[in-house]
Motif scaffolding. Structure first.
Motif, PDB file in Angstrom:
ATOM      1  N   VAL A   1       0.020   2.111   2.018  1.00 35.96           N
ATOM      2  CA  VAL A   1       0.846   2.823   3.004  1.00 35.96           C
ATOM      3  C   VAL A   1       0.373   2.550   4.428  1.00 35.96           C
ATOM      4  O   VAL A   1       1.148   2.744   5.378  1.00 35.96           O
ATOM      5  CB  VAL A   1       0.877   4.337   2.714  1.00 35.96           C
ATOM      6  N   ARG A   2      -0.858   2.110   4.592  1.00 36.21           N
ATOM      7  CA  ARG A   2      -1.288   1.680   5.925  1.00 36.21           C
ATOM      8  C   ARG A   2      -0.625   0.368   6.307  1.00 36.21           C
ATOM      9  O   ARG A   2      -0.227   0.177   7.464  1.00 36.21           O
ATOM     10  CB  ARG A   2      -2.813   1.500   5.938  1.00 36.21           C
ATOM     11  N   LEU A   3      -0.512  -0.535   5.336  1.00 38.95           N
ATOM     12  CA  LEU A   3       0.112  -1.832   5.613  1.00 38.95           C
ATOM     13  C   LEU A   3       1.626  -1.717   5.719  1.00 38.95           C
ATOM     14  O   LEU A   3       2.253  -2.395   6.536  1.00 38.95           O
ATOM     15  CB  LEU A   3      -0.265  -2.832   4.502  1.00 38.95           C
ATOM     16  N   ARG A   4       2.227  -0.875   4.871  1.00 38.43           N
ATOM     17  CA  ARG A   4       3.687  -0.702   4.869  1.00 38.43           C
ATOM     18  C   ARG A   4       4.005   0.783   4.797  1.00 38.43           C
ATOM     19  O   ARG A   4       4.257   1.346   3.716  1.00 38.43           O
ATOM     20  CB  ARG A   4       4.306  -1.458   3.696  1.00 38.43           C
ATOM     21  N   PRO A   5       4.016   1.468   5.940  1.00 29.39           N
ATOM     22  CA  PRO A   5       4.191   2.924   5.972  1.00 29.39           C
ATOM     23  C   PRO A   5       5.500   3.402   5.357  1.00 29.39           C
ATOM     24  O   PRO A   5       5.573   4.523   4.838  1.00 29.39           O
ATOM     25  CB  PRO A   5       4.143   3.253   7.472  1.00 29.39           C
ATOM     26  N   GLU A   6       6.519   2.559   5.389  1.00 28.24           N
ATOM     27  CA  GLU A   6       7.829   2.996   4.882  1.00 28.24           C
ATOM     28  C   GLU A   6       7.832   3.184   3.365  1.00 28.24           C
ATOM     29  O   GLU A   6       8.757   3.824   2.820  1.00 28.24           O
ATOM     30  CB  GLU A   6       8.916   1.987   5.273  1.00 28.24           C
ATOM     31  N   LEU A   7       6.837   2.650   2.670  1.00 31.30           N
ATOM     32  CA  LEU A   7       6.817   2.767   1.207  1.00 31.30           C
ATOM     33  C   LEU A   7       6.481   4.180   0.742  1.00 31.30           C
ATOM     34  O   LEU A   7       6.880   4.582  -0.355  1.00 31.30           O
ATOM     35  CB  LEU A   7       5.809   1.782   0.607  1.00 31.30           C
TER      36      LEU A   7
END
Length: 435
Positions: free
Chosen positions: A200-206
């Motif tokens: 979620v740090r790399l892709r917060p939208e997930l």
């Protein structure tokens, strides 16, 4: 004349073939073991030896642990344990990015400590957690992957059905195995949470944030689970400290679960009938598997296969670390096509002597083997947890679930390596409490 390692190896290959063709594991182990003993020893000695094994298993005091823990799990399930545990975790961390995925891991750890089964943990927590995560916009891959991986905690966190079976097969203390599993279970859970944090740090939208629960709501959520948490602490803590034996702890747990279900108004004749029926059915199946495994173990031992394999491994001169890494690779390859319990029962009589020669204790091997077995539950192509999750979220393609579990699978490999490099993860706590 027939008691040769080659005959033992043929028996192992035949067993693998029968398992891959779908024969029930208990029947396959028993048939191959008995048939092999007939070939090696003759009909009458084989029947006598198998009869002795059956009587020894049926009269084992430790075997009473299993049905009592299974009954405890059934009663807690009737008391909505999985929903309450997930809800409490969600109230505390659900407002954070990826918080419901953290809560799913926490719920799996909590329910796994009650249930002791990977598949049941993934299924029951999945039915509660997946709809909530998908409703709040979580990526399907992250949602399904976190529950599938979290479900494997049911095999490691005590009381674990896998560790009970290993303890009986390997003639090791179940209480010591439970204590040895505490640190690996906690570190496994923390690694899963680290994976979620990274994702979620790399892709917060997930993993979007949710509304923050008030302290009053959190208090009400804790009030619904305090009795279960107290019972879990009494059972696991009592075994670890040595206040009670595993069988006594299982009796306390089953009695406590009975009382909790009654207090919550969940106790009725239909529920008790289902709980007892499920407990007896599962216990009978596992008992058949244990008997078959021990007969097969006697056959393998008589042929000298473990000694031959040990000599072959020594000839490679890999050293202790190299030997353990080789065993890990072997278990992971075999675990990708075999059911977890089949993996444990097939490999224990063969690998335990080799591991002992590499300087590791049977207790460490029980934790190591259970950890490798857990990976098989989420390792394609078999990965039973993945198909269980697809059964819960029927509209999610299996390739999405495979994709979602890959980061957690990577952390599993790291965790297994850590157990090899730092055996104290499994051995320190039993030694410290024992002293």
């Amino acid at each position: 004349m027939m008691a040769t390692p080659a005959i033992g190896l043929l028996g192992v290959l035949l067993l693998l073939a029968l398992l891959l063709f779908g024969l029930r594991i208990g029947a396959a182990l028993g048939l191959v073991g008995l048939g092999g003993l007939v070939i090696v020893l003759g009909l009458e000695p084989a029947l006598i030896k198998s009869g002795v094994v059956v009587i020894e298993v049926l009269t084992k005091y430790e075997l009473g642990t299993l049905p009592l823990f299974l009954l405890m799990a059934q009663l807690f399930f009737a008391a909505n344990a999985s929903r309450d545990l997930f809800d409490a975790a969600a109230k505390f961390v659900g407002h954070r990015r990826g918080g419901l995925a953290y809560a799913a891991i926490g719920g799996c750890a909590g329910f796994g400590s009650i249930n002791g089964s990977s598949l049941a943990t993934a299924a029951t927590v999945g039915m509660v957690a997946l709809p909530e995560m998908r409703k709040r916009g979580y990526d399907d891959a992250l949602a399904t992957g976190s529950v599938a991986a979290g479900g494997t905690l049911g095999q490691m966190i005590p009381p674990s059905g896998a560790l009970i079976v290993f303890g009986i097969i390997a003639e090791q203390s179940i209480g010591t195995l439970f204590t040895a599993a505490i640190i690996p279970g906690i570190t496994q859970m923390l690694l899963y949470m680290l994976v979620i944090w990274i994702v979620v740090r790399l892709r917060p939208e997930l993993g979007p944030t949710s509304e923050r629960a008030s302290w009053a709501e959190r208090g009400r959520a804790l009030a619904r689970i305090w009795d279960m948490l107290l019972m879990i602490a009494l059972v696991i803590g009592g075994i670890a400290i040595g206040w009670v034996s595993p069988s006594e702890a299982a009796a306390i747990g089953a009695t406590g679960a009975f009382a909790i279900a009654a207090i919550r108004g969940r106790l009725n004749r239909a529920m008790l009938k289902d709980a007892f029926a499920s407990t007896l059915e599962t216990s009978g199946l596992i008992l058949l598997v244990i008997i078959g495994a021990l007969i097969f173990s006697v056959f393998v031992s008589v042929t000298g296969l473990p000694d031959a394999l040990g000599a072959a491994v020594r000839a490679l001169d890999l050293g202790s670390l190299g030997t353990l890494l080789l065993i890990a690779v072997f278990l992971l390859l075999l675990g990708s096509v075999l059911d977890g319990l089949a993996l444990m029962l097939l490999t224990t009589p063969i690998l335990l002597p080799i591991v002992a020669e590499a300087g590791m204790t049977p207790i460490w091997f029980g934790i190591f083997l259970t950890r490798a077995m857990e990976i098989g539950f989420v390792h394609p192509p078999l990965g039973m947890n993945l198909y269980v999750i697809q059964g819960v979220a029927k509209d999610v393609p299996i390739n999405r679930i495979f994709k979602g579990v890959l980061p957690f699978l990577a952390s599993d490999f790291v965790h297994l390596l850590l157990i090899i490099l730092f055996p104290a993860m499994a051995l320190w706590l039993p030694g410290w409490i024992g002293n």
